[in-house]
Design a protein around this motif. Structure first.
Motif, PDB file in Angstrom:
ATOM      1  N   TRP A  72      37.734 137.961  58.738  1.00 42.54           N
ATOM      2  CA  TRP A  72      36.527 137.591  59.482  1.00 42.54           C
ATOM      3  C   TRP A  72      35.994 136.212  59.098  1.00 42.54           C
ATOM      4  O   TRP A  72      34.978 135.779  59.646  1.00 42.54           O
ATOM      5  N   THR A  73      36.637 135.544  58.119  1.00 48.40           N
ATOM      6  CA  THR A  73      36.079 134.293  57.586  1.00 48.40           C
ATOM      7  C   THR A  73      35.641 133.318  58.675  1.00 48.40           C
ATOM      8  O   THR A  73      34.502 132.850  58.649  1.00 48.40           O
ATOM      9  N   PRO A  74      36.510 133.007  59.680  1.00 51.96           N
ATOM     10  CA  PRO A  74      36.070 132.017  60.668  1.00 51.96           C
ATOM     11  C   PRO A  74      34.843 132.455  61.457  1.00 51.96           C
ATOM     12  O   PRO A  74      34.046 131.621  61.882  1.00 51.96           O
ATOM     13  N   ILE A  75      34.666 133.762  61.614  1.00 48.29           N
ATOM     14  CA  ILE A  75      33.484 134.250  62.339  1.00 48.29           C
ATOM     15  C   ILE A  75      32.228 134.007  61.504  1.00 48.29           C
ATOM     16  O   ILE A  75      31.237 133.467  61.984  1.00 48.29           O
ATOM     17  N   PHE A  76      32.312 134.371  60.213  1.00 47.76           N
ATOM     18  CA  PHE A  76      31.116 134.213  59.377  1.00 47.76           C
ATOM     19  C   PHE A  76      30.842 132.747  59.048  1.00 47.76           C
ATOM     20  O   PHE A  76      29.697 132.378  58.800  1.00 47.76           O
ATOM     21  N   GLU A  77      31.913 131.932  59.027  1.00 50.46           N
ATOM     22  CA  GLU A  77      31.702 130.508  58.737  1.00 50.46           C
ATOM     23  C   GLU A  77      30.910 129.808  59.849  1.00 50.46           C
ATOM     24  O   GLU A  77      30.263 128.808  59.613  1.00 50.46           O
ATOM     25  N   ASP A  78      30.995 130.342  61.041  1.00 50.95           N
ATOM     26  CA  ASP A  78      30.218 129.789  62.152  1.00 50.95           C
ATOM     27  C   ASP A  78      28.847 130.485  62.093  1.00 50.95           C
ATOM     28  O   ASP A  78      28.720 131.649  62.450  1.00 50.95           O
ATOM     29  N   GLY A  79      27.860 129.760  61.632  1.00 57.63           N
ATOM     30  CA  GLY A  79      26.566 130.409  61.343  1.00 57.63           C
ATOM     31  C   GLY A  79      25.832 130.959  62.553  1.00 57.63           C
ATOM     32  O   GLY A  79      24.866 131.704  62.417  1.00 57.63           O
TER      33      GLY A  79
END
Ligand code: AMP
Length: 391
Positions: A335-342
């Motif tokens: 999920w990193t790219p999802i959470f990195e997009d604030g």
């Protein structure tokens, strides 16, 4: 009329909202209810049931089980649906015991394409040419009258493109009917649409109506892929779509939240494709991007409360997370790219196995413009699909 004379008072521990169906829509409705300390009971119908973890009481039995009906009627104060394919007898028996919104008649119209399309035609609501067919002779006559490309759809239990076959009009009706596994169907004219839109409309106890901004919907393998809000259409098209959605809700004497799907033709004409008598996948953006989510709106409408504001707080794109974005049935994506997009918000339905292209969750991508949201949503989708393929 009601087994429970008690009030639909929000927060009253004696008030329990009964939900027929227990899928992700029921789960998100139960979440909205929990926030306001409204108890829920879900009746699963024996189907997959992501809502059971959120409900206060679960009846995990088929919809025709008399014991389950007694339990539902003894537990719920007021009922609604999160799924339209509920047998008519179940709807009627529940509505004899308590109030059910939307009404069994409205649900019955929306659950069957033949009834739905005939209803639209009777009420002068624009929809594509169609004919109801129940035999090879009727199909042959309808194909002759259409004299061009069409889509043959089962009258009952169709969704996400299931139970549909596209015809170019030159096929042999005998072969088409023999291969089509239904005894009642609707032949529709093929619509060379430019875009697909949907409008969520809520109608309250006094007939007051509110609409959300239209969503522009794009599909992948016949399943909703992204909803773009606001839809990239003229103000006039947006206004007309909301007016038509209201006229459908009024004609159904509807109470609750209703999804109305449209085809938009290149010349700006809107045709209604179908209706959903419940929250809709293309309304999931409302959780993060509107003053009132479609689930709180459903709760308000069925409880007889004033409806909430539908104001869009930010452009948004909803991206469905389908099973093919999972590296394996029980292995979660990174999920990193999802959470990195604030400004992207993850919603998961708690389904244990990512089988095929089942709907596992969605993300709402907020941003300054719909174009920016779409770019980021498409990039996330590509990343997730690549990740899944690599493993
Ligand atoms: P439905 O289950 O009726 O929503 O259909 C699923 C999808 O098939 C729609 O979202 C359209 O993309 C396509 N479709 C359905 N009916 C038609 C039609 N009459 N003409 C063109 N495309 C259609």
């Amino acid at each position: 009329m009601s087994c429970h004379p008690s009030t639909f008072e929000i927060g009253n521990p004696d008030f329990t909202l009964g939900i027929l169906g227990a899928g992700q829509l029921g789960r998100m409705l139960a979440l909205a209810a929990r926030r306001m300390n409204v108890r829920t009971v879900v009746w699963t119908g024996g189907l997959e049931a992501p809502a059971v973890e959120l409900a206060n009481h679960v009846i995990d039995k088929p919809f025709d089980d008399p014991e389950a009906r007694r339990e539902f009627c003894a537990t719920a104060t007021l009922a609604t649906v999160e799924f339209e394919n509920i047998p008519r007898e179940t709807l009627d028996s529940v509505s004899r015991c308590m109030q059910l919104f939307p009404s069994p008649d409205a649900i019955a119209i929306c659950q069957n394409r033949a009834r739905e399309k005939s209803f639209l035609r009777e009420h002068g609501i624009p929809c594509t040419w169609f004919a109801v067919v129940s035999s090879v002779e009727e199909l042959a006559a309808a194909m002759k009258e259409l004299n061009g490309p069409g889509v043959l759809k089962t009258a009952a239990f169709g969704y996400d493109g299931k139970g549909q076959v596209k015809l170019d009009g030159k096929e042999d009706p005998v072969a088409v009917w023999a291969a089509f596994e239904a005894d009642r169907a609707v032949l529709e004219g093929f619509v060379p649409f430019e875009k697909e839109l949907s409008v969520m409309v809520a109608r309250g106890s006094d007939g007051t109506m509110v609409t959300y901004d239209p969503a522009e919907n794009r599909h992948r393998h016949h399943i909703l892929d992204v909803s773009i809000i606001p839809a990239r259409v003229s103000d006039e098209v947006s206004r007309q779509a909301q007016e038509i959605a209201k006229s459908v809700a009024a004609a159904l004497d509807y109470r609750g939240i209703l999804g109305v799907e449209f085809f938009l033709l290149p010349n700006g004409t809107l045709l209604v494709n179908e209706m959903a008598p419940r929250p809709h996948n293309s309304g999931h953006h409302t959780i993060n991007a509107c003053a009132t989510s479609q689930f709180e709106q459903q709760l308000r409408a069925v409880c007889g409360l004033p409806l909430g504001s539908t104001r869009l707080l930010s452009p948004v794109v909803m991206l469905n997370l389908l099973g093919d974005m999972w590296p394996a049935e029980t292995i979660l994506p990174d999920w990193t790219p999802i959470f990195e997009d604030g400004e992207t918000f993850l919603h998961l339905y708690g389904k244990r196995r990512a089988i095929g292209r089942r709907k596992m969750g969605h993300v709402n991508v907020l941003g300054a413009t719909a174009e920016d949201c779409l770019k980021r949503a498409e990039a996330l989708k590509s990343l997730l699909l690549e990740q899944a393929k690599r493993s």
